[in-house]
Each structure stands twice: as C-alpha cells, then as structure tokens.
Motif scaffolding. Sequence first.
Motif, PDB file in Angstrom:
ATOM      1  N   GLY B 297       0.720  -1.044  -0.192  1.00  0.00           N
ATOM      2  CA  GLY B 297      -0.016  -0.096  -0.089  1.00  0.00           C
ATOM      3  C   GLY B 297       0.815   1.279   0.050  1.00  0.00           C
ATOM      4  O   GLY B 297       2.126   1.194   0.041  1.00  0.00           O
ATOM      5  N   SER B 345       3.381 -11.407   2.893  1.00  0.00           N
ATOM      6  CA  SER B 345       2.140 -10.644   3.275  1.00  0.00           C
ATOM      7  C   SER B 345       2.041 -10.969   4.904  1.00  0.00           C
ATOM      8  O   SER B 345       1.522  -9.991   5.519  1.00  0.00           O
ATOM      9  CB  SER B 345       0.971 -11.209   2.443  1.00  0.00           C
ATOM     10  OG  SER B 345       1.010 -10.730   1.170  1.00  0.00           O
ATOM     11  N   VAL B 354      -3.206  -2.510   3.440  1.00  0.00           N
ATOM     12  CA  VAL B 354      -3.775  -3.564   2.721  1.00  0.00           C
ATOM     13  C   VAL B 354      -4.084  -4.633   3.602  1.00  0.00           C
ATOM     14  O   VAL B 354      -3.496  -4.733   4.824  1.00  0.00           O
ATOM     15  CB  VAL B 354      -2.879  -4.181   1.718  1.00  0.00           C
ATOM     16  CG1 VAL B 354      -2.563  -3.175   0.491  1.00  0.00           C
ATOM     17  CG2 VAL B 354      -1.406  -4.640   2.151  1.00  0.00           C
TER      18      VAL B 354
END
Lengths: 207, 462
Positions: B297, B345, B354
């Motif tokens: 992001g 992630s 995100v």
Amino acid sequence: MRQLVLAVCSLLCALGVGATRADDVDAFTKEHAARIAVGTCGICHGPAGVSKQPKYPLLAGQNANYLAAQLKAFRSQTRGDADAIGYMWGMSATLEDGTIDALSQYYAGQAAGTGRAGDSALVARGREIYQKGIEDVGVPSCATCHGPDAHGLADFPRLAGQHAQYVLKQLGSFQNNMRNVAVMHGVAQGLKVDEMRAVAAYLEAQP
Amino acid sequence: MNSYRARARQLSRFVLLPLLAGLAAPAALAVPSFARQTGMACEACHTVWPELTHFGRVFKANGYVLDNLKQVRGVTAQKEEILSLSNLPPLSIMVQASFTQYATAQPDVTGRTQNGTVAFPQQVGLFYAGKIAPHVGAFLQLTYGYDSGSIGIDNTDIRFADLKVLPGEQTLTYGLSLNNNPTVQDIWNTTPAFGFPYATSKIGSGFGAASKIDGAFAQSVAGLTAYAFWNESLYGELGMYRSAKQGTAGPLSSTTTGGVLAGTAPYWRLAYEHNWGRNTIEGGLYGATFKEFPDFGAGFGQELTGPSDRYQDVAEDVQYQYVGDQHLFSVLGTRIHEKQTLNASINAPATATVPIPANLENDLTTVRAYGTYYYRRKIGATAGFFRTTGSSDAGLYAANSTPKPDTSGWIAEINYVPWLNTKFSVQYTAYSKYNGASDNYDGSGRKAGDNNTLYILAWLSY
C-alpha cells in the motif's frame, strides 16, 4: 422425368460440365497448390482431403473436373448454399485458374476412403433408391450419372464414401434450389427426408 | 483491530468492490477483421462470438494467419519470399454501451449511490487482429474504458505457428505465443481470459476474491509460451511469465504499485478434444505458479528481495459443443484451485494499508459452469453458476463480517444477434452469498442479494 434426366445428363457429359479441364499444371503451381491444400484447405478437409468432421466433404479421390468446376463456382459466387457462402466464397476468392486445376489434381490423386458401415436396413433402402430410383415420384437412378459404384462418371462427382451428413445437407440444398443445379433440383424434389437419409447412409458405406 | 476492520470495510465497499468488478470483466475476442482476412463468415470460427468452434480453435492455434486477401509480395532473385503483406490491414473496432441496475443501490459515505448507471461507451476497442507475415499473426487490442477515461493496452497475443503433416496424415500444429495475460492464448472458452461471462458491468459486484490465474495479472505481465496441437486433438503448452507493468519505464522498484512477480512464473496447459459429427468434447488441465512481492500500500510499496507470496493454481476444464445448422448448444465449466503460501504478506508492516493475512497458508477454489443455447445463431440464452470458497482468514478477509471469501450465485443472459457482428444482451446476476455471507456481509447490513445486478448491453463490432 427419368428420360429427361438421362437426356440432360448425357448432354452435359457430352458437352463437359466443367468448361475448363483440370489439365496438367507446372511443377511450381503443383507445389504451391499442395502447400495450400495442406496448410489452408487441410484445416477443414484434412491434409490429404480426408476430413474428420462430416460437415466438411471428403475430397480425396474426387473427380478433378468436378472439383475445378465447384471451385470456380465458389469463386464466381454462383454456388449459393449456406456453407458455400459462409466458407468457400471467401476461401476461393483469390484462387487463379492454374491453382484451381492443381488443387483439383492434388485431391483427385489422393487415395479415397474405404467407406464406413451404417445401419444395414437404411443402407439397403439407400442402395435400392440409388440403383433404381423411385419410379412413382419420378426420381431417377442416381447410378445413371454417378456410376453404379458411385465413383463418378465424366464430370459427375464421386459420392462413394462421402460423409452422410454432408450428402444429406447437399440434397437439401438441391431441393431448396440453393445450389442452383437444375438437374439435381429436379431429382431431389421427389425425395423425402428419410429417403435422403437412406441414400446418404448407403453412399457413406461405399468404398 | 476494530479501526482496521472499519477501514477495511470502507475500502472494500468503495475501492475493492468496483476494482474486483473491473478485473472480472473479460475483454472481447470477436473480430470482423478475421472475417475480412479469411473471407469466411463469423460462423466459421464462432458459434456466436466470442465462443470458438473447432475451426476457430484451429485458426487461432495456426497463428491467425489463414488468409485470402491479395498480397503485396517481395521475392529475392532466388524466388525466396521476403514479404507477403495483405492489401487490407486487419483492423476492427468494437463498441459497447450498457446500463446497470442494482437490486439495492450501493452505499456511499452519505447514503446511497445513484442506481441505474449508463455507460456510453462502456468500451471502445481498436484491434489489429490477423496476419502479420507468413506464420506470424497477432491479436492486439487497445481499449478505451469509460471507467478509466483513458486508452490502454488490452489483451495481446502475438503468435508464430507452423504445421507439419506426420505419417498417417496426422497433423502437428506448433508455435509460440507472446502474450500479456495468462490464458489469453488458450483456444477453449473454459479458461479465464475468454470465459463466460464474456461481458459484465464495470460497476457490477463482480465475483469477489479470485485466484491469480483468474485475471489478476492481465496486462501487467509478459509471457512466452510454446505449444503443440497434435491431430487437432491433443494440446500441450508450457511457458513463463514475468512482470511487465504498464505506465512505468522501470526498472521495477519498491515504488511500483500492484505487486511484482519474483522471477518468472511457469504456466502449463494440457487438453484433449474429440470431435464426432457435429459434437465436440474437451477435457483439460491448466495452471501456473506465481511468486509475488506484494504491494503493502501507499507509503510502503514492496521489497523486491526476500520472501514472496506463492500462489499455486491448478485448474480443470471441460467443454461440450453441438454445432447444428438450426440449434447450437454448449456446456462449459472450470474449477480453479489455488494454494496460497503468504510468506511475504504475513510479515507486512502492521500499519500497511492492505489486508494482512492471519494465516500463512490459505486455499481458494472457484467453480464456474454454464450452458448456452442458440437458435440459428440469432436468439440465445445462457444460464451459469459461479462459486468461490476458501479458507477463513481473519486478516485477509477482515472487511467481511464473516472472514471468508465465499461468493456464489447464478447468471442468466438472453442474447439477440440480428447480424453476426451485433449482439444485444440482457443479463441478470443473482448472488446467494457475497464476500463470505448471505446477510450482512459487510457488517453494515447489506445482503448478498442487494448486489443482484441487471445489465443491458449493446455490443457492436465492425
């Protein structure tokens, strides 16, 4: 009717249906035509003219003069059945006479199929119609023009081994006058659908 | 966590939902320039566009080069051909105009958005689709989309292909495809790039979470694949994809938006097609493994070294077609299973904008199936089913009231095709579940059924 068809067939044979004969062509044109046959026509008709899908006719072993006449009819847009318009008008548009003759010879020189057996009762009914016609409704014997073994005569096409689905569709096109062939329009007029199916099954079964 | 959930819900409602809808809308493949080039009507290659017939699949596998136009030619003194250029460039234009109506208008920050959206045009596409040289052809699409308000590169597939006749008159078509969307080069309409629905609303609710092979990398990667099609039945393909972002000269860096592939992603495809009479049946497998440096992001970007997220996609597909003169019938389906290993992630900065997964490993499975009937290629109807299910992940699906990606429903469509290059459609999408739940899926009381969408489309190609 029978006499009339015989007379017309004889006259057409004498005159030659294909005005231009598929005569000898030079080696360069032959090679060019073979490339087209394999790379372009072959997508539908198979590289040696043996199509797998019955929508597309078998061309292997077909009469060269008949093929040349049909390609010229596609090119001049005088053969008007739906698949001719949708496929062959475009495919033939830029073919030159020499290429047409070479293509016709290419397919005539390929080994014809051996036929595929069908329903025996249907094949027997088809044989009777093919060999004798249907007197009552004025349908003449198909063998008169296409030969007793359906291998074709003079300029009339070989039908032996042809896909039944294709034969059936063409008989329908003759009946509706979409192919604009007066003789076959007359012949097909008297045929019912089940009789066409029988003739088509018989022809598909012939070697 | 609560404030993140609230932010995530808002993000989902106003950003992700329309974005996913946009991603889910496949571009068109139905190009009159092919008809002009070959001299054959659309019906040779399509049942009704864009669904391909057997002949259409063979035409594509052979590199879009089948050609019947007069050529500008060049030969050497040794009669070697060095140019064969069609007199007519294979150009086409496509226009879509549409109207979209939700069962219940989408919410916005002050209440509800306006319901009943006209998109005129929804898309205008300019195509170069046809032969470039002997054995080399292209399908290249530039698209103006009313949603972006700009023109951009769309699906592109540049091919080299040749054909050999093997002993026994078996054929072998082989070639290379340089393309920008995994599965865009595929020759069946079961795979994502050209699968049903062929057109959807840009503001529709889409189909929720999707696997990576299901459009995530469309137009942001470049792939080179090699394929062989034996006897027009057995098809095999292998290739590699690498990030090729639009709107940046590169080199790709931590400021590149939208995730970047780590190295190259392998793609594979195996299928078998059997034809008899007017029938065709196909069964196949396809898949890819993508390793991605995810975008965390604004203000974070992505590190282009270290751990990456791994998405292993394996899919099955089946297709049956009956192509008669009066009646045409097709059934197509695919199931895509994705195994996600989110090594990057899961270690995202806590303040990333995100969703951050809670699980290292997740699964996602999408099933789509539909049947189409056309009468004389003029009037037709399609009914389709879609369902995506997956692991529960309180981080990744924090925007959903139930932390699951599950979305399912039905699509029904009626088409009127007065001419083979014009199509008018009415499509209705009904959701039984959306983003994990049937009721209150977003925590603000919205039901899956509120997203039911009526979509009316005029689609013209010339």
